[in-house]
Design an enzyme around this catalytic site. Structure first.
Site, PDB file in Angstrom:
ATOM      1  N   ASP B  32      51.727  -2.492  45.621  1.00 30.79           N
ATOM      2  CA  ASP B  32      51.122  -3.837  45.612  1.00 30.79           C
ATOM      3  C   ASP B  32      49.619  -3.706  45.366  1.00 30.79           C
ATOM      4  O   ASP B  32      49.188  -2.778  44.690  1.00 30.79           O
ATOM      5  CB  ASP B  32      51.421  -4.509  46.964  1.00 30.79           C
ATOM      6  CG  ASP B  32      51.503  -6.013  46.836  1.00 30.79           C
ATOM      7  OD1 ASP B  32      52.573  -6.587  47.068  1.00 30.79           O
ATOM      8  OD2 ASP B  32      50.482  -6.624  46.454  1.00 30.79           O
ATOM      9  N   HIS B 105      47.363  -9.884  48.985  1.00 33.99           N
ATOM     10  CA  HIS B 105      48.809  -9.879  48.699  1.00 33.99           C
ATOM     11  C   HIS B 105      49.461  -8.616  49.277  1.00 33.99           C
ATOM     12  O   HIS B 105      50.493  -8.701  49.959  1.00 33.99           O
ATOM     13  CB  HIS B 105      49.003  -9.934  47.184  1.00 33.99           C
ATOM     14  CG  HIS B 105      50.397 -10.190  46.708  1.00 33.99           C
ATOM     15  ND1 HIS B 105      51.330  -9.202  46.570  1.00 33.99           N
ATOM     16  CD2 HIS B 105      51.018 -11.332  46.335  1.00 33.99           C
ATOM     17  CE1 HIS B 105      52.457  -9.706  46.123  1.00 33.99           C
ATOM     18  NE2 HIS B 105      52.307 -11.000  45.973  1.00 33.99           N
ATOM     19  N   SER B 435      57.515 -12.940  46.330  1.00 28.09           N
ATOM     20  CA  SER B 435      56.758 -11.781  46.824  1.00 28.09           C
ATOM     21  C   SER B 435      56.883 -11.652  48.327  1.00 28.09           C
ATOM     22  O   SER B 435      56.726 -10.577  48.883  1.00 28.09           O
ATOM     23  CB  SER B 435      55.270 -11.930  46.493  1.00 28.09           C
ATOM     24  OG  SER B 435      54.956 -11.404  45.245  1.00 28.09           O
TER      25      SER B 435
END
Lengths: 81, 657
Positions: B32, B105, B435
């Protein structure tokens, strides 16, 4: 700027000529046979056998025609979900 | 995360995973945007020594030293060479050339998979609770492959290469590319190698829903995860001057609106731009919005950016309305000004009032966090949908997991909106997407791996799929938020995960690397294409008949041949075989039930009873689909369920013309 793109080069590990003692050496010689200046960005050993590098379209085509080269795949850009 | 452990039944069944001390041996690798190691979710208090199998590292880079890792966050690597080869050296004024997460994220997804318990977690008081990852005692290793300009496949492949040699047990990838064929897709190729090493790989299905054929990461050896909602919401009502009010959602926290009705203006009428309704930067006329609420349409630019544009133009607040693309889906945002998001229907009503009333007024009431929302889960509109564009004979997505308004760890580099002018810093943030659902499944897979170390990735996937549910307790099928109608297996796959049942599924559909090799032969891959995916120098057996329908997949997708193949009379007959492995009680007898939504599809199973006498015993059955004629692009759905009265082993069926 240098009209080069990044490619992932998949090598057929089983086709390494016996004259080489090490895959990376074989990869490097293959690469140098189409481009004096190209460098390997990464070499891969577990998920594929091969390496990534930046080449012109023409160099990529030349490389793909060499023995032991499985595929010369253009790099893809992924995005977060 | 808060709430999802309860929603998934993990809190109520704390002793569920008896070997939970083994959980500490499971290592989850997350590819990520990196990690914010100071997050409380990486507290390693009480954790035992790092597993001896661990072979990874904690790499040093800008603002990140090896001391950032600990017994929870046991590994951190970054891969930038591919990115820099294309886009030039990383601009260190914008992002750290190290595993440090500049985006948020990666911290969100990695803490969702295996974050430690953090009491009193919240975002500005919203979603308060004890945050914990799905596998709070598992170890986490992060591989930073995504940078401001994107995630490049040469970096991703190198990270997967490293994660395999580092000995992770689970790989979590909340990213996707276009729908390239397996042999051209680095994630698919990397995942195949990981699967061969016994590593479970889960990926996000994509946020391109509700359009059909919009999935990413559809390889059969990957678990493809769609997004569903929780039973939690953050209501913020719009009250109009005509006395009507409409529900919306918001995570705004800050100075409240004045305790009176405010004038409201439609952005499309307060702009010189033809796309003024979208509240894009520089398009609002300050004189027309100053001190007012502004009605903006969703689309093109980020939702939170619209709020920032309204604030900059002097607006007092924003009502953001969905358009047809998002329907009634309500994704909450931590706006910089008092703002709420309403569904398309409400938005159309509000817009009509604002445009027609000579003096339109409105206000927004923020109600905080509400639990017990029903129906839940529903399929998120944005969740990508099947059929599988690459291999329609493999039903995708595989499962649904929580992916809407999920609270988890966040970076200290940017605010919760990610906007440059958002100077707030938070330890947890609430965001939405597949996600977020993918790392839920990655963490659940780690729990299952801890409970069943001997299970293959396919066995873990099978357990998650055959125990998923496709209907609510009242028997109604899971709703699709995009339509308000019941969802189908092209929306929810096998259904919504139920980890409490998955730890003890009764029977599993196992698949070996050889089976996937045969699958590629059934795809008529060339020897070179097969070698690209499998690295094997062997070829398909010309004497063998390969069939896509015989991959031992825990769900069924039947593609009715448009020619006369298998036709007798007006009926086409398609047969699939499956093999079930007994992982429940030694002696057990399972009976099959079949369901079809239409008489046009008759499903029969031989034998209809499977009797096992020992654990790990395998039994094979054949399904016959007798299919009538339907117009092209028709779909009929159904189910095949095996039950011994205690365990339910369910499979979704999709038949497509």
């Amino acid at each position: 700027a240098d009209n080069k793109k990044t490619y992932i080069i998949h090598m057929s590990k089983h086709h390494m000529p016996t004259s080489y003692s090490d895959h990376t050496q074989w990869y490097d010689t293959s690469l140098k046979s189409v481009s004096d200046s190209a460098e390997m960005i990464y070499t891969y050993h577990n998920v594929i056998h091969g390496f990534s590098t930046r080449l012109t379209d023409q160099e990529a085509q030349q490389l793909e025609s060499l023995p032991g080269i499985l595929s010369v795949l253009p790099e893809l850009r992924y995005e977060l979900h | 995360t808060t709430r999802t452990p309860e929603f998934l039944g993990l809190e109520q069944n704390g002793n569920l995973f008896p070997q939970s001390d083994k959980e500490g041996d499971v290592i989850i690798g997350v590819l990520d945007t990196g990690v914010w190691p100071e997050s409380k979710s990486f507290d390693d208090t009480g954790m035992g020594p790092v597993p001896s199998a661990w072979n990874g590292a904690c790499e040093t880079g800008t603002n990140f030293t090896a001391s950032a890792c600990n017994k929870k966050l046991i590994g951190a690597r970054f891969f930038a060479k591919g990115y820099e080869a294309t886009l030039g050296p990383i601009d260190e004024s914008k992002e750290n050339r190290s595993p440090r997460d500049d985006d948020g994220h990666g911290t969100h997804t990695s803490t969702t998979t295996g974050g430690s318990v953090v009491a009193g977690a919240n975002l500005f008081g919203y979603a308060t609770g004890s945050a914990r990852g799905m596998a709070p005692r598992a170890r986490v290793a992060v591989y930073k492959v995504c940078w401001v300009g994107g995630c490049f496949s040469s970096d991703i492949l190198s990270a997967m290469d490293k994660a395999v040699s580092d000995n992770v047990n689970v790989l979590s990838l909340s990213l996707g590319g276009g729908t390239a064929d397996y042999y051209r897709d680095s994630v698919a190729i990397g995942a195949y190698a990981a699967m061969e090493k016994g590593i479970f790989v889960s990926c996000s299905a994509g946020n391109a829903g509700p359009t059909s054929f919009s999935l990413s990461n559809v390889s059969p050896w990957i678990t493809t995860v769609g997004a569903g909602t929780l039973d939690r919401d953050f209501p913020a009502y719009v009250n109009l001057g005509n006395g009507k009010n409409y529900s919306g959602v918001s995570l705004y926290r800050g100075p409240t609106l004045p305790d009176k009705m405010l004038p409201i203006v439609y952005a499309g009428n307060a702009s010189n731009s033809t796309s003024g309704a979208l509240c894009m930067p520089g398009t609002l006329i300050p004189e027309k919005v100053k001190g007012k609420l502004v009605l903006c349409d969703r689309g093109v630019n980020a939702r939170v950016q619209k709020g920032s544009v309204v604030k900059e133009a002097g607006g007092a607040g924003m009502v953001l309305t969905n358009t047809a693309a998002n329907g009634e889906e309500l994704v909450a945002d931590a706006h910089l000004l008092p703002a709420t998001t309403v569904g398309q229907k409400a938005g159309d009503e509000i817009r009509k009032y604002v445009i027609s009333d000579p003096n339109p007024t409105a206000t927004i009431d923020f109600e905080g966090t509400k639990l017990g929302i029903q129906p839940s889960p529903v399929v998120a509109s944005f969740s990508s949908r099947g059929p599988n564009t690459i291999t329609p004979e493999i039903l995708k997505p595989d499962v649904l997991a929580p992916g809407v308004n999920i609270l988890a760890g966040w970076t200290g580099a940017v605010g919760p909106t990610g906007l440059a002018d958002d100077t707030r810093r938070v330890g947890f943030n609430i965001i939405s997407g597949t996600s977020m659902s993918c790392p839920h499944v990655s963490g659940l897979a780690a729990l299952l791996k801890a409970a069943h170390p001997e299970w293959s990735p396919a066995a873990i996937k099978s357990a998650l799929m055959t125990t998923s549910y496709t209907s609510y307790k009242n028997g109604k099928v899971l709703q699709d938020l995009a339509t308000g109608n019941p969802s189908t297996p092209f929306d929810h796959g096998a259904g919504h995960v139920d980890p409490v049942s998955a730890v003890n599924p009764g029977l599993i559909y196992d698949i070996t690397a050889d089976d996937y090799f045969d699958f590629l032969c059934a795809l008529n891959y060339t020897a070179s294409q097969i070698q690209l995916v499998t690295k094997r120098n062997t070829t398909c057996d010309p004497k063998k008949t390969y069939s896509l329908g015989n991959l031992n997949y825990p769900s069924f997708a039947v593609v009715v041949p448009s020619d006369s193949t298998g036709k007798s009379g007006g009926t086409t007959v398609v047969k699939h075989t499956r093999t079930l492995t007994n992982v429940g009680s030694a002696s057990s007898t399972y009976k099959v039930s079949t369901f079809s939504d239409s008489k046009t599809v008759q499903i029969s199973v031989v034998p209809n009873t499977l009797t096992f006498s020992q654990v790990n015993e395998k039994k094979t059955y054949t399904v016959t689909f007798a299919v009538g004629s339907m117009p092209m692009n028709s779909n009929v759905f159904g189910r095949i369920e095996w039950s011994d009265g205690k365990f339910m082993v369910g499979s979704s069926v999709a038949v497509s013309w």
